[in-house]
Design a protein around this motif. Structure first.
Motif, short mmCIF file in Angstrom:
data_model
loop_
_atom_site.label_atom_id
_atom_site.label_comp_id
_atom_site.label_asym_id
_atom_site.label_seq_id
_atom_site.Cartn_x
_atom_site.Cartn_y
_atom_site.Cartn_z
N LYS A 147 0.64 -1.23 -0.13
CA LYS A 147 -0.15 0.04 -0.09
C LYS A 147 0.75 1.26 0.01
O LYS A 147 0.52 2.32 -0.53
CB LYS A 147 -1.03 0.40 1.35
CG LYS A 147 -1.91 -1.17 1.07
CD LYS A 147 -3.30 -0.92 2.01
CE LYS A 147 -4.12 -1.96 1.89
NZ LYS A 147 -5.51 -1.61 2.29
N MET A 172 -12.43 4.25 1.15
CA MET A 172 -12.52 2.93 1.82
C MET A 172 -11.03 2.35 1.97
O MET A 172 -11.02 1.19 1.52
CB MET A 172 -13.25 2.07 1.06
CG MET A 172 -14.81 2.41 0.90
SD MET A 172 -15.42 3.43 2.74
CE MET A 172 -15.79 1.66 3.57
N GLN A 173 -10.21 3.23 2.20
CA GLN A 173 -8.71 2.69 2.53
C GLN A 173 -8.26 3.16 3.91
O GLN A 173 -8.57 4.40 4.02
CB GLN A 173 -7.86 2.94 1.37
CG GLN A 173 -8.07 2.31 0.16
CD GLN A 173 -7.75 0.82 -0.02
OE1 GLN A 173 -6.77 0.47 0.96
NE2 GLN A 173 -8.40 0.15 -0.46
N ILE A 174 -7.60 2.29 4.71
CA ILE A 174 -7.11 3.12 5.92
C ILE A 174 -5.97 3.86 5.58
O ILE A 174 -5.08 3.30 5.24
CB ILE A 174 -7.10 1.95 7.02
CG1 ILE A 174 -8.49 1.22 7.01
CG2 ILE A 174 -6.40 2.37 8.17
CD1 ILE A 174 -8.04 0.03 7.83
N LEU A 175 -5.80 5.20 6.06
CA LEU A 175 -4.60 5.94 5.83
C LEU A 175 -3.47 5.35 6.79
O LEU A 175 -3.83 5.10 8.06
CB LEU A 175 -5.00 7.38 5.97
CG LEU A 175 -5.99 8.11 5.28
CD1 LEU A 175 -6.01 9.57 5.49
CD2 LEU A 175 -5.93 7.60 3.90
N ASN A 189 -13.54 12.31 7.97
CA ASN A 189 -14.00 11.08 7.23
C ASN A 189 -15.53 11.13 7.93
O ASN A 189 -16.04 11.58 8.86
CB ASN A 189 -13.49 10.01 7.95
CG ASN A 189 -13.90 8.67 7.48
OD1 ASN A 189 -14.05 8.47 6.45
ND2 ASN A 189 -14.48 7.83 8.61
N HIS A 191 -18.02 8.17 8.74
CA HIS A 191 -18.24 6.83 8.90
C HIS A 191 -19.87 6.30 9.10
O HIS A 191 -20.46 7.30 9.63
CB HIS A 191 -17.54 6.41 10.21
CG HIS A 191 -17.66 4.92 10.65
ND1 HIS A 191 -16.95 3.85 9.87
CD2 HIS A 191 -18.49 4.36 11.69
CE1 HIS A 191 -17.38 2.76 10.37
NE2 HIS A 191 -18.33 3.06 11.42
N THR A 223 -7.46 9.63 12.80
CA THR A 223 -6.34 9.42 13.46
C THR A 223 -6.01 8.26 12.95
O THR A 223 -6.55 7.53 12.03
CB THR A 223 -6.52 9.34 14.84
OG1 THR A 223 -7.53 8.36 15.21
CG2 THR A 223 -7.27 10.76 15.51
N ASP A 227 -11.52 5.10 13.03
CA ASP A 227 -12.68 5.54 13.20
C ASP A 227 -12.74 5.74 15.01
O ASP A 227 -13.88 5.74 15.51
CB ASP A 227 -13.86 4.36 13.08
CG ASP A 227 -13.96 4.04 11.40
OD1 ASP A 227 -14.27 2.82 11.16
OD2 ASP A 227 -13.72 4.98 10.97
#
Ligand SMILES: Nc1nc2c(c(=O)[nH]1)N[C@@H](CN(C=O)c1ccc(C(=O)N[C@@H](CCC(=O)O)C(=O)O)cc1)CN2
Length: 282
Positions: A147, A172-175, A189, A191, A223, A227
């Motif tokens: 990634k 829909m990707q986790i930073l 974001n 959610h 963060t 979530d």
């Protein structure tokens, strides 16, 4: 109306408002709006003050210089912004179109006072929609098993376009932690659940299995903890036993759009102060 927006928080004590308003008044500043909150549990003070720019006898940087000694003496965490300088909002999305298209329409109609230098997505689905508004579209693939190169490109684009705010409109990707650390309280974001319920992927599926009677949406700062960031805005809508998960997805979209738009507007208007993992939204 052209105003200077002063937001600050500091250890609470008597006379804070008096000292700040006296300084402003001594320079003929007209306070057009003032909000404050004193938290008796944390003994912390929060304030947002708008000053008519044409009234005060100094410019923005002059006011910043005047405030600095007082801010240091009272241990302010503070910002001073010019209401006529729009924030540069980089929008990010994946495949779900409703949140991004809602924000683009609100921006195009002038409801959201910001610039949108570009949109970044990991899919091509929304290129046509975005380019219809004359906004550059960048597809950045995030490889499942590698990634970082994709997120390096995301970071490069944000810096190239000088983005100061990033909105994840159903991205829909986790930073990665590195990206979160670069933009504290600047990544927003949406959610699609009423947090802290149903963190993570597919919250409507989780809610359907649980048999909830309310579904919701939460706008929060991002963060590295998924979530878990400071909540900015939330709302709910009623559902019942006749609703399948597809109905929850459909019914939830309206709440998601409204909650994200409210949260982004509060951010654009400098109405949000963050203390720990909580927000004060004036
Ligand atoms: N560092 C953070 N990144 C993101 C946050 C956050 O709070 N911190 N919020 C999410 C949004 N989100 C739910 O609102 C969410 C998005 C994605 C996932 C997830 O598990 N994604 C998978 C990949 C799924 C896919 O490839 O389609 C993953 O990243 O491995 C969970 C929740 C946005 N980012």
């Amino acid at each position: 109306m052209h105003t200077y927006r002063l937001t600050f928080d500091c250890p609470d004590s008597i006379g804070i408002v008096n000292q700040v308003s006296t300084l402003i008044t001594e320079h003929k500043g007209w306070i057009s709006d003032a909000s404050q909150h004193s938290d008796d549990e944390t003994k912390w003070f929060f304030s947002r003050i708008e000053i008519l720019a044409d009234s005060i006898d100094v410019d923005l940087e002059g006011l910043r210089e005047l405030l600095t000694p007082l801010a240091e003496s009272l241990n302010f965490n503070w910002k001073l912004e010019d209401s006529t300088v729009p924030k540069k909002v980089i929008m990010m999305a994946s495949k779900a179109t409703h949140c991004l298209s809602d924000l683009l329409d609100r921006w195009h109609s002038g409801e959201l006072n910001c610039e949108i230098p570009c949109v970044i997505s990991n899919h091509d689905d929304m290129r046509g929609l975005v380019e219809h508004y004359g906004i550059p579209y960048h597809k950045v693939v995030i490889e499942k098993d590698n990634k970082q190169p994709g997120f390096d490109e995301v970071e490069r684009l944000i810096k190239e376009y000088q983005g100061d705010t990033i909105v994840l409109a159903r991205y829909m990707q986790i930073l990665p932690p590195t990206l979160c650390a670069l933009y504290p309280h600047k990544v927003i974001n949406i959610h699609h659940s009423f947090l802290p319920s149903f963190i993570g992927a597919k919250p409507y599926h989780q809610a359907s299995i649980r048999g909830v009677k309310l579904i919701g949406a939460t706008c929060h700062y991002v963060t590295e903890d998924l979530d878990q960031g400071p909540i900015i805005e939330q709302d709910v809508s009623r559902v019942n036993h006749r609703n399948k998960v597809e109905d929850l997805v459909r019914l939830g979209k309206d709440t998601e759009k409204l909650v994200l738009a409210r949260g982004l507007r509060a951010h654009l208007e400098d109405r949000i102060l963050v203390h720990g993992n909580k927000t004060i939204v004036f």
